[in-house]
Design a protein around this motif. Structure first.
Motif, PDB file in Angstrom:
ATOM      1  N   TRP A   3       3.079  17.663   7.791  1.00  0.00           N
ATOM      2  CA  TRP A   3       2.240  16.785   6.813  1.00  0.00           C
ATOM      3  C   TRP A   3       2.010  17.501   5.654  1.00  0.00           C
ATOM      4  O   TRP A   3       2.093  17.748   4.544  1.00  0.00           O
ATOM      5  CB  TRP A   3       1.166  15.852   7.176  1.00  0.00           C
ATOM      6  N   MET A  24      -4.995   5.384  -4.567  1.00  0.00           N
ATOM      7  CA  MET A  24      -5.518   6.310  -4.145  1.00  0.00           C
ATOM      8  C   MET A  24      -6.558   7.007  -4.854  1.00  0.00           C
ATOM      9  O   MET A  24      -7.083   7.713  -3.867  1.00  0.00           O
ATOM     10  CB  MET A  24      -4.003   7.267  -3.416  1.00  0.00           C
ATOM     11  N   LEU A  55       5.303   8.322  -5.960  1.00  0.00           N
ATOM     12  CA  LEU A  55       4.528   6.744  -5.335  1.00  0.00           C
ATOM     13  C   LEU A  55       4.874   6.552  -6.839  1.00  0.00           C
ATOM     14  O   LEU A  55       4.176   7.017  -7.660  1.00  0.00           O
ATOM     15  CB  LEU A  55       3.829   6.961  -4.468  1.00  0.00           C
ATOM     16  N   ARG A  75       4.818   9.158   1.865  1.00  0.00           N
ATOM     17  CA  ARG A  75       3.340   9.444   1.199  1.00  0.00           C
ATOM     18  C   ARG A  75       2.684  10.337   0.292  1.00  0.00           C
ATOM     19  O   ARG A  75       2.431  10.503  -0.272  1.00  0.00           O
ATOM     20  CB  ARG A  75       2.174   9.361   2.226  1.00  0.00           C
ATOM     21  N   LYS A 117       0.797   2.508  -6.972  1.00  0.00           N
ATOM     22  CA  LYS A 117       0.011   2.843  -5.818  1.00  0.00           C
ATOM     23  C   LYS A 117      -0.770   4.292  -6.262  1.00  0.00           C
ATOM     24  O   LYS A 117      -1.913   4.671  -5.353  1.00  0.00           O
ATOM     25  CB  LYS A 117       1.137   3.801  -4.908  1.00  0.00           C
ATOM     26  N   TYR A 170       8.800   0.975  -2.295  1.00  0.00           N
ATOM     27  CA  TYR A 170       7.246   1.045  -2.048  1.00  0.00           C
ATOM     28  C   TYR A 170       6.634  -0.636  -1.275  1.00  0.00           C
ATOM     29  O   TYR A 170       6.156  -0.122  -0.045  1.00  0.00           O
ATOM     30  CB  TYR A 170       5.834   1.664  -2.766  1.00  0.00           C
ATOM     31  N   LYS A 228       5.918   4.105   4.813  1.00  0.00           N
ATOM     32  CA  LYS A 228       5.022   4.842   3.577  1.00  0.00           C
ATOM     33  C   LYS A 228       4.860   5.323   3.853  1.00  0.00           C
ATOM     34  O   LYS A 228       4.297   6.320   3.525  1.00  0.00           O
ATOM     35  CB  LYS A 228       4.030   3.422   3.117  1.00  0.00           C
ATOM     36  N   ARG A 229       3.849   5.720   5.457  1.00  0.00           N
ATOM     37  CA  ARG A 229       3.694   7.075   5.769  1.00  0.00           C
ATOM     38  C   ARG A 229       4.479   9.012   5.641  1.00  0.00           C
ATOM     39  O   ARG A 229       3.889   9.150   5.231  1.00  0.00           O
ATOM     40  CB  ARG A 229       3.352   7.052   7.084  1.00  0.00           C
TER      41      ARG A 229
END
Length: 267
Positions: free
Chosen positions: A226, A265, A257, A253, A261, A241, A249-250
């Motif tokens: 990640w 966040m 995006l 991430r 969204k 999405y 989605k993960r």
């Protein structure tokens, strides 16, 4: 070594524990594994047609370079981007919090010459780790849309080369690394249509000639830990999405995006 999945495993999208452990061990020790019987011919045909449409959008000529594909169906369908059989193995190596960073196609024209250049995708992450073997941080997945064999450009790999201490690629010149490779055992890995090849990004490899009369087309995906998000970001549409699974989605991430969204966040 090839691990063949049973029809029952493919249909259930679940790999047996013994095969899962063996696949992870092969990736860890040899740096690559082939999983056979993953896709049916009609699915490969759909993917090939989609790659052809994507090529038209770029003028149809990628000049031997990898073709970047959009984050869209069918390339990010559940049986591709979040395939439980592939991710079951990938998660064992780089963790279930990994991300999908690259979606593309490798296209080799008939008569394409063999590359004389040895390739190592990932260079040392930390200069201080000269004599330490670090774990994998990036895995490449190749999904041939037709048989990939010695006559059509099967890749040449150096098993175990990914496990060299980190200082190798930094301390010695490319010419010396090439001479080391010439004196080390390598294999040309056949990947039949319907199978996938998963490789550690640090594995020494080289493309081979496509001596067949047909283009060799492979779908390519790159999964990374990640925190390894240095490559260009994929553009994720609002429609994609909103309809994506929690796992997809993960996987996406850290990509570009939708604005809504990003607001959610706090970005």
């Amino acid at each position: 070594m090839t691990i063949r999945l049973s029809d029952e495993e493919r249909q259930a999208q679940s790999i047996g524990e013994d095969k899962l452990e063996l696949a992870a061990a092969l990736l860890h020790i040899r740096g690559y594994v082939v999983l056979d019987n993953m896709f049916q011919p009609d699915r490969l045909q759909t993917l090939q047609e989609a790659v052809g449409e994507a090529r038209k959008q770029t003028g149809g000529n990628n000049d031997g370079n990898p073709l970047s594909l959009p984050a869209a169906a069918p390339f990010i369908d559940p049986d591709i981007a979040e395939n439980p059989l592939m991710l079951g193995v990938i998660d064992q190596i780089i963790g279930a919090d990994c991300v999908l960073r690259v979606i593309g196609a490798d296209i080799r024209k008939p008569g394409a010459a063999v590359s004389s250049e040895l390739a190592i995708e990932s260079k040392p992450l930390f200069p201080e780790t000269e004599h330490v073997r670090l774990p994998a941080h990036k895995l490449h997945v190749t999904i041939p849309l037709m048989d990939l064999n010695e006559g059509s450009g099967a890749p040449e790999l150096w098993p175990g080369s990914h496990a060299q201490p980190e200082h190798i690629a930094r301390h010695y010149s490319e010419a010396v690394i090439r001479k080391l490779a010439e004196g080390s055992p390598s294999v040309k890995v056949n990947v039949p249509a319907g199978a996938v090849l998963i490789c550690d990004s640090k594995l020494w490899h080289r493309e081979c000639a496509n001596e067949s009369a047909e283009e060799q087309v492979s779908l390519t995906l790159t999964y990374q830990r990640w925190w390894d998000i240095t490559s260009p970001r994929l553009v994720i549409s609002e429609a994609l999405y909103s309809g994506a699974s929690a796992r997809l989605k993960r996987l996406f991430r850290f990509e570009a995006l939708p604005v809504r969204k990003k607001a959610e966040m706090g970005s």
